[in-house]
Each structure stands twice: as C-alpha cells, then as structure tokens.
Scaffold this active site. Structure first.
Site, PDB file in Angstrom:
ATOM      1  N   ASP A  73       0.742  -1.212  -0.086  1.00 24.86           N
ATOM      2  CA  ASP A  73       0.007   0.103  -0.123  1.00 24.86           C
ATOM      3  C   ASP A  73       0.734   1.080  -0.050  1.00 24.86           C
ATOM      4  O   ASP A  73       1.704   1.484   0.780  1.00 24.86           O
ATOM      5  CB  ASP A  73      -0.914   0.015   1.337  1.00 24.86           C
ATOM      6  CG  ASP A  73      -1.943  -1.098   1.030  1.00 24.86           C
ATOM      7  OD1 ASP A  73      -2.268  -1.645   0.127  1.00 24.86           O
ATOM      8  OD2 ASP A  73      -2.253  -1.584   2.425  1.00 24.86           O
ATOM      9  N   ASP A  91     -13.732  -5.504  -3.536  1.00 24.58           N
ATOM     10  CA  ASP A  91     -13.876  -5.562  -2.109  1.00 24.58           C
ATOM     11  C   ASP A  91     -15.022  -5.855  -1.443  1.00 24.58           C
ATOM     12  O   ASP A  91     -15.953  -5.015  -1.856  1.00 24.58           O
ATOM     13  CB  ASP A  91     -13.469  -4.067  -1.868  1.00 24.58           C
ATOM     14  CG  ASP A  91     -11.838  -3.658  -2.363  1.00 24.58           C
ATOM     15  OD1 ASP A  91     -11.295  -4.661  -2.577  1.00 24.58           O
ATOM     16  OD2 ASP A  91     -11.443  -2.281  -2.067  1.00 24.58           O
TER      17      ASP A  91
END
Length: 280
Positions: free
Chosen positions: A11, A130
């Site tokens: 990330d 997601d």
C-alpha cells in the site's frame, strides 16, 4: 496444474509504503522500490502496488515509483488506485507496470472495463472486488444510476437475502457500501473483459484471521478468469487455505511479508510441502 502465485502487496501513500487495519491508522512501512527489490530477490511471482491516496495531482508520484521499480525488478507489477480514465491506464503501462487494478471506477461506470479491455487487452485489466458480508445494520450509498440498465441490473444485491450468506461491494477503501452482489459483480466484470479478479475481504483485511474462504471459493467457482485472494493472512496455513479450499489462483499478503514474519521463500517451501504447486 498451473503453479499458484504468491503476491506481496504494498500500500503506497505519497510515495511511501504504509500499513494499517481495514485501511485505517496508516503507518510508514518503508520505501516501495526497496521493498519491491527485496521481494524480487525472494522469488515473489508478482507484486501489487495500491496507491491509497491516488488523485490526478499526485499521479506523478506513483508513476515515478513504478518507473523506478520497473528499472530494478523483473516480476510482473500490478498498480491500482485512482484509475479514472483510459489515459491513467496508458500512463501506468508506459511507466512500466504490467496490469492495472480498477475498483471504484468499475462501479461508477461498469462499461469502462469493456473500453479498457478493448483498448489495452484483457490481460492487463484487473478488477478489484472489495467485498463485505451483508449485515442488518449496513448502510448503502444511493442506488447506482445503471441499476435500470437491463444488462447490468442483475448484479443488484437482493435484500433481504432469504437467509443465505451474501456479500456487498465496497469502494473508497471500504468506506462506502454499494448494493451490489459481489459474486454476480465478479461474473459481470469477466463478461465485460476483465482478465483477473483481485478479491479482498474487507471484513478480514489486516486482521490476520485468514481469508474469507467461503467468499473466495464462491467467486472462484463463478468465474473462469484467475482470482487473487486478499485480506486477512496471518499464517502460512492461511495461504494454503486460500489456494486450496478457497480455490484461488494466487494468494496476496502484506503484513506477514512486510514485517518479516515470514519470507516469500518460506511461504513457497511450506506450500510445496503441502502439495500446492508453486514456482520454487
């Protein structure tokens, strides 16, 4: 049988690697290029960069990270975060990445996936799904304008679910819920040209409790394109569960590799010992 892939995930925020739980309370975890070189040396099959604060103004930061990474590593690189236009995909591919992961824009304008696949090829278009298990207290964003589209409206999540387990789609790092059935959505994205599904259980992300195996298996059985399992890895056994019980084609993990709890090589040796085909 095709070898299963092990994929570390980084990330990236403002050019630095960050980690948190459920995308919250992010802390600095190092330089992305140095992390990428480390994973390349360990034998990672691929690497994912997720630009968690992507915007038009900051796009140059991740483009620079991608270009520097592509100069030093030779494993395939996937980049996601803030992809809104075909030009964003072109710029990232030109910078040196191999695949583009798209989430929010696929929900906002589903036909964007078809346009991207036609222009650049399905092999480089990844749709990030997601997903969160439906709960009675879940609040959804306003209905999608395309719910009236006859081709797309079958992805609308039916509430109540008549007792069965269902998963809704989330966007914006899990902060916004959409009344979209995750399993039907993955199938639709394949129909529109996606070449891969990056599936993250938002319920498990950062928890180290293991993948949502039921979710992973149902998505893998619903599509014919590769599925990358993500969200919740805390042990090497979790990787095996995702690849075997979850039927995923690849296992993505972040924390266990970032903080050197396990190496990619150790993960592959473990999987090999359990009869899971991997590239050693």
């Amino acid at each position: 049988m095709l070898a299963k892939r092990i994929i570390p995930c980084l990330d990236v925020k403002d050019g630095r690697v960050v980690k948190g739980v459920n995308f919250q309370n992010l802390t600095d975890a190092g330089d992305p290029v140095e992390n990428a070189k480390f994973y390349d040396e360990q034998g990672a099959d691929e690497l994912v960069f997720l630009d968690v604060t992507a915007s038009h103004e900051k796009r140059a930061i991740i483009l620079d990270v991608v270009a520097r990474t592509a100069d030093d590593v030779f494993m395939p690189l996937t980049v996601g975060g803030g992809i809104k236009e075909l030009d964003d995909i072109r710029d990232l591919l030109n910078a040196g990445c191999d695949k583009i992961s798209i989430n929010t824009t696929s929900v906002r304008t589903p036909y964007f996936i078809r346009e991207a696949a036609v222009k650049f090829g399905s092999q480089c278009i990844v749709v990030a799904v997601d997903a969160k298990r439906l709960r009675p207290d879940m609040t959804f964003e306003p209905e999608e304008p395309w719910f009236n589209d006859p081709y797309l409206n079958d992805t609308r999540l039916k509430i109540p679910s008549n007792g069965g387990t269902v998963w809704a789609i989330s966007t914006h790092g899990g902060r916004k819920m959409r009344q979209i059935d995750a399993i039907k959505w993955a199938r639709k994205m394949e129909d529109l040209g996606a070449g891969e599904i990056l599936l993250t259980s938002m319920d498990r992300d950062g928890t180290k409790d293991g993948y949502d195996i039921e979710l992973c298996r149902k998505i893998a059985e619903a599509v014919s394109i590769p599925v990358v399992a993500s969200g919740g890895v805390g042990t090497l056994e979790h990787l095996r569960e995702g690849l075997v019980e979850g039927k995923a084609d690849a296992a993505l993990a972040a924390s266990i590799f970032h903080y050197r709890e396990y190496s990619v090589h150790e993960a592959k040796e473990y999987l090999n010992s359990k009869g899971v085909p991997v590239r050693l």
